[in-house]
Design an enzyme around this catalytic site. Structure first.
Site, short mmCIF file in Angstrom:
data_model
loop_
_atom_site.label_atom_id
_atom_site.label_comp_id
_atom_site.label_asym_id
_atom_site.label_seq_id
_atom_site.Cartn_x
_atom_site.Cartn_y
_atom_site.Cartn_z
N ASP A 231 41.96 63.76 102.05
CA ASP A 231 42.30 64.11 100.72
C ASP A 231 43.75 63.51 99.95
OD1 ASP A 231 42.32 66.63 98.88
OD2 ASP A 231 44.42 67.00 99.78
N GLU A 304 39.66 60.07 99.61
CA GLU A 304 39.48 60.76 98.18
C GLU A 304 40.79 59.97 97.48
OE1 GLU A 304 40.44 64.26 95.52
OE2 GLU A 304 41.56 63.97 96.93
C1 LIG Z 1 38.44 66.68 95.40
C2 LIG Z 1 39.82 67.29 96.19
O1 LIG Z 1 39.53 67.33 97.43
N1 LIG Z 1 40.60 67.58 95.72
C3 LIG Z 1 41.90 68.05 96.26
C4 LIG Z 1 43.05 67.14 96.50
O2 LIG Z 1 44.04 67.53 96.82
C5 LIG Z 1 44.50 68.70 96.24
C6 LIG Z 1 45.84 68.88 97.13
O3 LIG Z 1 45.27 68.95 98.31
C7 LIG Z 1 43.59 69.75 96.24
O4 LIG Z 1 44.23 70.77 95.40
C8 LIG Z 1 42.44 69.17 95.60
O5 LIG Z 1 41.64 70.23 95.76
#
Ligand SMILES: CC(=O)N[C@H]1CO[C@H](CO)[C@@H](O)[C@@H]1O
Ligand SMILES: *[C@@H]1O[C@H](CO)[C@@H](O)[C@H](O)[C@H]1NC(C)=O
Ligand SMILES: *[C@@H]1O[C@H](CO)[C@@H](O)[C@H](O)[C@H]1NC(C)=O
Ligand SMILES: *[C@@H]1O[C@H](CO)[C@@H](O)[C@H](O)[C@H]1NC(C)=O
Ligand SMILES: *[C@@H]1O[C@H](CO)[C@@H](O)[C@H](O)[C@H]1NC(C)=O
Ligand SMILES: *[C@@H]1O[C@H](CO)[C@@H](O)[C@H](O)[C@H]1NC(C)=O
Ligand SMILES: *[C@@H]1O[C@H](CO)[C@@H](O)[C@H](O)[C@H]1NC(C)=O
Ligand SMILES: *[C@@H]1O[C@H](CO)[C@@H](O)[C@H](O)[C@H]1NC(C)=O
Ligand SMILES: [Ca+2]
Ligand SMILES: [Ca+2]
Length: 587
Positions: A231, A304
């Site tokens: 993430d 991500e």
């Molecule tokens: C797409 C995804 O996973 N988004 C996450 C990215 O990180 C933030 C903080 O950890 C999350 O709020 C999101 O949902």
């Protein structure tokens, strides 16, 4: 220099409207993840097993057969770890334990066991940038306990020369609106949080933190998971402070007037630092070492990152070091978010990936996730089949966010019912711009009470209004449905050598028409044609490929298509209704 040539390539790619030809990957063998069909489960909203209105692990286990039936081969689960749920699991208080409302370690083991029986791979979400402020690590760091002093990014702040008052160290902004620094009374210092106040950033310049997070990876690998989806990578590292321990301010970006919005400032010093790339390479080593020691299949690393191509592509690895198997490709989301849906914008999104991807790597295609409005709402309901076709006909791996297969749309959630911190940190006038609740509503299994998501009387978020017409039960029994189209696509992808190994050619024809052709010697050619426009068109596919003169057989049509499966069509005059999308074959 390297950046410049990449940019030139990009501009050339965007300017030309020529057909693009991409050769098939030359890798010697195909590993499971290279032809995987990934499916993202948002556990809170997938299936509730005990009637409390919140999805859970036993709920997921009970629905693994559904995934198997779809033809999905791997699922990645949004966080299931212990959390105060300020950011619905992305604020982890114990990386080694399961959130009680989701179940127990025993339930998790049962899930893994059932998945193995069904030959489904389970990938967990790894949230490395921050913990919850309720984490024991943070509590110890607040107290400066030995070994934990520098677990987080702490700073004294600055003293304003005019007012004499203490101020945050920099002007940096968090993702969820407002300052990225929070004063902690007990420790008498500010801490950095690129996300919510309750999500303090871990300090990756501390080797103890780096090692601790590798322990997290090893722990879950030992529990039988098939890898991790990592993430929020862009903000992992911040710039190194100067000799006096001071960080630089970001400058005003000019892209919004809203001073609380993260986009108000640049993110030069707080995103996409080179150390982040190296950390991903280190995690890859953890995964590969595990396989070397214990045997079994490869574990996969998905990343991500909404970073620009020059940064994102480095995650794949370099000449000497392997990196992530798949840095997620969000171009089909981001390009269309900025420019709208059209054949040429789809082409731009595809070019942006394929023309920048290093040779021999596996591409991937993502239409949505729990942070973005649902694909059917974003692209328009009439385009959901076409978009699902696109990600399955393009080469490499495709990722489905739960609900995309049935065409789920956004829920409507009032300000009063809003629970997402990004929404809650704004105000009733603008929350709809920020809240992510609409794309997180409960999964629609049936048209009955609470859409079959729960036997209880409440759901943690309201249901989307259209669940009586958009749900698994109905779409399985209807003659034609988004779900049936999706299943045919997955089946085709899994059985077709051409789709797995063939070369790829794609082009925008006569502004609204987009064509993708996959071919492989001695195998049937597969052609996808989508009309992104709102008027009917007649297409001449020999414009696209001079050799394309023999009739084509229709394999799959979008839901409103009136064409008959198994019928042959003349490629030199193929008529397409508005939004119609067709998968055809030369066989
Ligand atoms: C797409 C995804 O996973 N988004 C996450 C990215 O990180 C933030 C903080 O950890 C999350 O709020 C999101 O949902
Ligand atoms: C794809 O090609 C590789 C090597 O060229 C081969 O090992 C693999 O079996 C092929 N896969 C299919 C489905 O043809
Ligand atoms: C929900 O209730 C139905 C009918 O009583 C029952 O068959 C089913 O097993 C229950 N499901 C769950 C997940 O509790
Ligand atoms: C976490 O942060 C929130 C917001 O600042 C605060 O209310 C809460 O008390 C903190 N919790 C702990 C355990 O420090
Ligand atoms: C000091 O505080 C004043 C008043 O709040 C503010 O206008 C000014 O920008 C601050 N100066 C610095 C260097 O932050
Ligand atoms: C690849 O990355 C590693 C780890 O970051 C680095 O040490 C190495 O110098 C890089 N190699 C090349 C060829 O760029
Ligand atoms: C490796 O993956 C393949 C494909 O999913 C599977 O059939 C096989 O059982 C796996 N092997 C092990 C040891 O898990
Ligand atoms: C078209 O056919 C010719 C002759 O068979 C072949 O050489 C050429 O590669 C083909 N072109 C395409 C785009 O498939
Ligand atoms: Ca539950
Ligand atoms: Ca960070």
């Amino acid at each position: 220099m390297e950046l410049l040539s990449l940019l030139t390539l990009l501009l050339l790619a965007i300017a030309s409207n020529e057909a693009c030809q991409v050769q098939s990957s030359s890798s010697e063998t195909t590993d499971w993840w290279q032809t995987a069909q990934f499916y993202q489960i948002y556990p809170r909203s997938f299936k509730d097993s005990d009637g409390d209105g919140i999805g859970d692990l036993n709920g997921i286990t009970s629905k693994l057969e559904y995934l198997k039936d779809l033809g999905v081969t791997a699922a990645w689960l949004s966080p299931i770890f212990k959390s105060p749920m300020v950011d619905f699991g992305y604020d982890i208080s114990d990386f080694f334990d399961i959130q009680p409302e989701y179940g127990t370690l025993k339930d998790f083991r049962a899930l893994i066991k059932r998945a193995k029986e069904l030959d489904l791979k389970i990938v967990l979400d790894f949230v490395p940038n921050h913990s919850s402020n309720e984490s024991e690590w943070f509590q110890k760091s607040v107290k400066r306990e030995k070994g934990y002093e520098d677990y987080y990014v702490w700073h004294d702040g600055k003293v304003n020369s005019t007012t004499g008052k203490r101020e945050p160290p920099t002007n940096w902004l968090q993702y969820f609106r407002g300052s990225a620094w929070e004063w902690n009374d007990q420790r008498q210092q500010y801490y950095l949080h690129q996300f919510a106040v309750q999500q303090p950033d871990l300090n990756y310049r501390n080797p103890l933190v780096v090692e601790q997070m590798k322990r997290v990876l090893r722990y879950w690998l030992n529990e039988g998971v098939s890898g991790f989806r990592c993430d929020a990578l862009p903000p992992l590292f911040e710039v190194l402070p100067d000799g006096d321990g001071q960080f630089p301010d970001e400058v005003v970006s000019g892209s919004t007037e809203d001073e609380e919005d993260r986009d108000y400032l640049t993110t030069t010093y707080i995103e996409n630092q080179p150390e982040t790339i190296d950390m991903v390479y280190q995690w890859r080593t953890v995964l590969d070492d595990h396989k070397r020691i214990y045997g079994g299949n490869s574990s996969v690393l998905l990343i991500e990152t909404y970073s620009p191509a020059w940064f994102t592509m480095q995650f794949y690895g370099n000449r000497s070091t392997e990196g992530a198997h798949l840095p997620f490709n969000f171009n089909l989301i981001t390009v269309m978010e900025q420019k709208g849906i059209s054949a040429s914008n789809v082409q731009e999104a595809i070019d942006l990936w394929l023309k920048n991807m290093p040779a021999g790597r596996t591409p991937n295609w993502v239409l949505g996730n729990h942070d973005k409005r649902r694909a059917a709402s974003r692209y328009g309901k009439e385009h959901i089949d076409g978009m699902n076709m696109l990600v399955m006909i393009l080469p490499g791996v495709s990722v489905t966010y739960q609900g995309e297969e049935i065409g789920m749309t956004d829920g409507e959630i009032s300000w009063e019912d809003t629970v997402d911190p990004w929404g809650c940190n704004s105000n009733p006038d603008i929350y709809e711009q920020y809240t992510r609740d609409p794309e997180r509503t409960p999964f629609q299994w049936t048209g009955g009470t609470n859409a079959g998501f729960t036997n209880g009387s409440t759901t943690w978020l309201p249901l989307a209004a259209d669940y009586e017409t958009i749900n698994v039960e109905k779409e399985l029994s209807d003659g034609v449905s988004h779900l049936k189209i999706y299943k045919q696509l997955v089946a085709l992808r899994r059985s077709s050598k051409t789709l797995q190994n063939g070369s790829t050619k794609y082009q925008t024809l006569s502004e609204d028409i987009f064509v993708v052709q996959r071919s492989l010697t001695k195998s049937a050619t597969i052609v996808l044609v989508i009309n992104f426009g709102s008027v009917a068109k007649i297409v001449d596919l020999s414009q696209f490929d001079k050799n394309r003169t023999e009739s084509l057989l229709l394999l799959i049509g979008s839901i409103d298509s009136t064409k008959k499966k198994g019928t042959r069509y003349d490629p030199k005059s193929l008529s397409l209704d508005p939004s119609e999308a067709l998968v055809l074959t030369s066989e």
